[in-house]
Write a protein that holds these residues in place. Structure first.
Motif, mmCIF file in Angstrom:
data_model
loop_
_atom_site.group_PDB
_atom_site.id
_atom_site.type_symbol
_atom_site.label_atom_id
_atom_site.label_comp_id
_atom_site.label_asym_id
_atom_site.label_seq_id
_atom_site.Cartn_x
_atom_site.Cartn_y
_atom_site.Cartn_z
ATOM 1 N N LYS A 71 50.258 53.245 29.972
ATOM 2 C CA LYS A 71 50.111 51.843 30.373
ATOM 3 C C LYS A 71 49.774 51.697 31.858
ATOM 4 C CE LYS A 71 54.971 50.733 31.349
ATOM 5 N NZ LYS A 71 56.086 49.796 31.071
ATOM 6 N N ASP A 72 49.986 52.769 32.657
ATOM 7 C CA ASP A 72 49.661 52.719 34.087
ATOM 8 C C ASP A 72 48.199 53.060 34.373
ATOM 9 O OD1 ASP A 72 52.312 52.119 34.707
ATOM 10 O OD2 ASP A 72 52.857 54.215 35.031
ATOM 11 N N LEU A 73 47.476 53.591 33.381
ATOM 12 C CA LEU A 73 46.111 54.054 33.633
ATOM 13 C C LEU A 73 45.120 52.902 33.667
ATOM 14 C CD1 LEU A 73 45.436 57.262 31.487
ATOM 15 C CD2 LEU A 73 45.995 57.103 33.907
ATOM 16 N N PRO A 74 44.246 52.859 34.678
ATOM 17 C CA PRO A 74 43.131 51.921 34.636
ATOM 18 C C PRO A 74 42.290 52.196 33.386
ATOM 19 C CG PRO A 74 43.338 52.911 36.819
ATOM 20 C CD PRO A 74 44.267 53.662 35.916
ATOM 21 N N THR A 75 41.623 51.172 32.880
ATOM 22 C CA THR A 75 40.869 51.337 31.634
ATOM 23 C C THR A 75 39.596 52.148 31.825
ATOM 24 O OG1 THR A 75 39.856 49.176 31.998
ATOM 25 C CG2 THR A 75 41.781 49.260 30.549
ATOM 26 N N ALA A 76 39.041 52.210 33.033
ATOM 27 C CA ALA A 76 37.832 52.993 33.284
ATOM 28 C C ALA A 76 38.210 54.444 33.554
ATOM 29 C CB ALA A 76 37.064 52.408 34.463
ATOM 30 N N GLN A 77 37.636 55.362 32.792
ATOM 31 C CA GLN A 77 37.914 56.782 32.980
ATOM 32 C C GLN A 77 37.010 57.334 34.087
ATOM 33 O OE1 GLN A 77 40.360 58.342 31.594
ATOM 34 N NE2 GLN A 77 39.950 60.404 32.342
ATOM 35 N N PRO A 78 37.581 57.961 35.129
ATOM 36 C CA PRO A 78 36.759 58.451 36.238
ATOM 37 C C PRO A 78 35.941 59.680 35.853
ATOM 38 C CG PRO A 78 39.042 59.096 36.547
ATOM 39 C CD PRO A 78 39.013 58.209 35.344
ATOM 40 N N ASP A 79 34.825 59.848 36.531
ATOM 41 C CA ASP A 79 33.994 61.030 36.319
ATOM 42 C C ASP A 79 34.789 62.289 36.656
ATOM 43 O OD1 ASP A 79 31.868 59.425 35.623
ATOM 44 O OD2 ASP A 79 30.988 59.434 37.640
ATOM 45 N N GLY A 80 34.599 63.308 35.867
ATOM 46 C CA GLY A 80 35.222 64.591 36.156
ATOM 47 C C GLY A 80 36.572 64.804 35.524
ATOM 48 N N LEU A 81 37.151 63.764 34.911
ATOM 49 C CA LEU A 81 38.466 63.886 34.282
ATOM 50 C C LEU A 81 38.393 63.445 32.819
ATOM 51 C CD1 LEU A 81 40.803 62.421 37.069
ATOM 52 C CD2 LEU A 81 40.285 64.827 36.619
ATOM 53 N N VAL A 82 39.216 64.054 31.980
ATOM 54 C CA VAL A 82 39.260 63.683 30.565
ATOM 55 C C VAL A 82 40.713 63.503 30.126
ATOM 56 C CG1 VAL A 82 37.111 64.836 29.942
ATOM 57 C CG2 VAL A 82 39.257 66.104 29.818
ATOM 58 N N LEU A 83 40.924 62.586 29.180
ATOM 59 C CA LEU A 83 42.234 62.444 28.543
ATOM 60 C C LEU A 83 42.272 63.451 27.403
ATOM 61 C CD1 LEU A 83 42.818 58.570 28.417
ATOM 62 C CD2 LEU A 83 43.657 60.244 30.072
ATOM 63 N N ALA A 84 42.802 64.627 27.696
ATOM 64 C CA ALA A 84 42.769 65.718 26.730
ATOM 65 C C ALA A 84 43.716 65.484 25.561
ATOM 66 C CB ALA A 84 43.113 67.034 27.426
ATOM 67 N N ALA A 85 44.797 64.748 25.795
ATOM 68 C CA ALA A 85 45.758 64.497 24.722
ATOM 69 C C ALA A 85 46.493 63.186 24.942
ATOM 70 C CB ALA A 85 46.775 65.640 24.619
ATOM 71 N N ILE A 86 46.705 62.479 23.837
ATOM 72 C CA ILE A 86 47.610 61.333 23.797
ATOM 73 C C ILE A 86 48.588 61.637 22.665
ATOM 74 C CG2 ILE A 86 47.832 58.851 23.464
ATOM 75 C CD1 ILE A 86 44.930 58.559 24.420
ATOM 76 N N PRO A 87 49.772 62.160 23.005
ATOM 77 C CA PRO A 87 50.728 62.572 21.962
ATOM 78 C C PRO A 87 51.271 61.383 21.167
ATOM 79 C CG PRO A 87 51.217 63.615 24.080
ATOM 80 C CD PRO A 87 50.227 62.523 24.346
ATOM 81 N N VAL A 88 52.054 61.704 20.139
ATOM 82 C CA VAL A 88 52.665 60.672 19.297
ATOM 83 C C VAL A 88 53.426 59.678 20.173
ATOM 84 C CG1 VAL A 88 54.377 60.226 17.491
ATOM 85 C CG2 VAL A 88 52.851 62.197 17.303
ATOM 86 N N ARG A 89 53.215 58.431 19.904
ATOM 87 C CA ARG A 89 53.788 57.355 20.713
ATOM 88 C C ARG A 89 55.272 57.163 20.419
ATOM 89 N NH1 ARG A 89 50.635 51.631 20.430
ATOM 90 N NH2 ARG A 89 50.976 50.985 22.587
ATOM 91 N N GLU A 90 56.018 56.874 21.466
ATOM 92 C CA GLU A 90 57.420 56.452 21.315
ATOM 93 C C GLU A 90 57.432 54.970 20.933
ATOM 94 O OE1 GLU A 90 60.772 57.174 21.972
ATOM 95 O OE2 GLU A 90 60.806 59.143 22.946
ATOM 96 N N ASP A 91 58.613 54.428 20.728
ATOM 97 C CA ASP A 91 58.798 53.012 20.418
ATOM 98 C C ASP A 91 58.085 52.157 21.472
ATOM 99 O OD1 ASP A 91 59.738 50.443 19.892
ATOM 100 O OD2 ASP A 91 61.820 51.076 19.607
ATOM 101 N N PRO A 92 57.097 51.339 21.083
ATOM 102 C CA PRO A 92 56.370 50.552 22.083
ATOM 103 C C PRO A 92 57.075 49.271 22.511
ATOM 104 C CG PRO A 92 55.452 50.127 19.922
ATOM 105 C CD PRO A 92 56.526 51.188 19.739
ATOM 106 N N ARG A 93 58.179 48.927 21.877
ATOM 107 C CA ARG A 93 58.810 47.626 22.137
ATOM 108 C C ARG A 93 59.448 47.529 23.519
ATOM 109 N NH1 ARG A 93 63.013 47.147 17.347
ATOM 110 N NH2 ARG A 93 63.256 49.339 17.974
ATOM 111 N N ASP A 94 59.656 46.296 23.954
ATOM 112 C CA ASP A 94 60.477 46.029 25.129
ATOM 113 C C ASP A 94 61.926 45.893 24.687
ATOM 114 O OD1 ASP A 94 58.746 45.959 27.420
ATOM 115 O OD2 ASP A 94 57.846 44.152 26.591
ATOM 116 N N ALA A 95 62.830 46.228 25.596
ATOM 117 C CA ALA A 95 64.251 46.214 25.278
ATOM 118 C C ALA A 95 65.024 45.426 26.327
ATOM 119 C CB ALA A 95 64.789 47.649 25.206
ATOM 120 N N LEU A 96 66.125 44.842 25.901
ATOM 121 C CA LEU A 96 67.014 44.080 26.781
ATOM 122 C C LEU A 96 68.238 44.907 27.108
ATOM 123 C CD1 LEU A 96 67.264 40.976 27.809
ATOM 124 C CD2 LEU A 96 69.010 40.812 26.020
#
Length: 318
Positions: A80-105
């Protein structure tokens, strides 16, 4: 002897826990030891609210510079911290299984959201959370005060423990990763608060020229998580909104038995006071290509813009 792989990570307790988890997995895949290299980012040193400094890339730029300079071999980010534009020279090699995406109180005295007292002070560093909390309170005739805060998980929960705030809202995934899920007093379903695009997911990034490492890191990739967050981030990009804008999005890949047949994408943009909210969703067959997933996000963003979303994204927390 094979040299250790160097993993770039922020210094926070949460970042170190996330990176440590990935380091163990990479060590098993590659047979090489993994050394954590702690890097301080601008977002870690600035005391300003994220909405005031823009948010986009403030936790990421220093890590990416370390990658491109060869100081580290790969890096782990909260997606969620990554800018949406991927810079030249870098790749997102892996996006592992997601944890619970919800917000918590995390609230005083073990209270749920519905049990909070009239006029409860709720802390969050997110304009997205403020907009949706205030909209929900308005629609249910509840009186709350959303208070902008900064700091790590200890600092934020400390505001509750000290009595300064009645509650704080945090990402459930972050609390889980540092073993503090037991402090959660309530979870927000997505029909109350849509999470940030990519929330709960990690991104493992390396240089584009390191083909061997890219192939090894790819073993950590989860195609369903990647598809979901790609749709969410496509919506965010099409809205031309940054990480600090009051935008929420969540994509679900829906299963029919063993077959993943449909994708549902939900998006929301709201004014911080909750007086205006544009919330739409779309459901259709799971796109079979990256381009199709991106198009799904863009189409929903276009519908949201037609409903007035653009006028709600320029706000900043005071």
């Amino acid at each position: 002897m094979t040299s250790a792989l160097r993993l770039g990570t922020r210094r926070s307790k949460l970042a170190m826990a996330q990176s440590g988890h990935i380091a163990e997995a990479v060590q098993q895949i590659t047979g090489r030891s993994v050394e954590l290299v702690e890097i301080t980012t601008y977002g870690d040193t600035s005391r300003e609210l994220l909405a005031q400094i823009g948010g986009t890339g403030v936790f990421v730029t220093a890590l990416r510079e370390a990658l491109l300079s060869g100081e580290v071999d790969f890096a782990v980010h909260s997606l969620k911290d990554l800018p949406t534009a991927q810079p030249d020279g870098l790749v997102l090699a892996a996006i592992p299984v997601r944890e619970d995406p919800r917000d918590a109180l995390v609230a005083r005295d073990g209270l749920t959201f519905e049990q909070l007292p009239d006029g409860a002070r709720i802390g969050t560093g997110s304009t997205r959370r403020m907009a949706q909390l205030n909209a929900y309170a308005r629609s249910h005739e509840l009186r709350i005060e959303t208070v902008p805060i900064r700091g790590n998980i200890d600092t934020r929960v400390g505001f509750v423990r000290s009595g300064e705030l009645d509650a704080v809202v945090l990402a459930a995934a972050g609390l889980s990763r540092i073993g503090r899920s037991g402090e959660v007093t309530d979870f927000f379903p997505a029909d109350i608060i849509l999470p940030a695009p990519g929330q709960g997911a990690l991104a493992v990034e390396c240089t584009a020229v390191n083909a061997d490492l890219i192939a090894q890191l790819a073993e950590l990739d989860d195609p369903y998580t990647r598809a979901a967050v790609t749709a969410e981030r496509s919506l965010l990009a099409a809205l031309e909104a940054g990480c600090s804008a009051p935008v929420g999005a969540l994509a679900d890949v829906l299963a029919d038995g063993q077959n993943h047949t449909e994708m549902r994408l939900r998006g929301v943009v709201g004014s911080i006071d909750g007086s205006e909210l544009v919330q739409l969703s779309t459901t259709g067959p799971v796109p079979t290509s990256h381009e199709g997933i991106v198009a799904l996000g863009r189409e929903l963003a276009s519908e949201m813009l037609a409903k007035g979303a653009a006028g709600l994204m320029g706000e900043r927390a005071r």
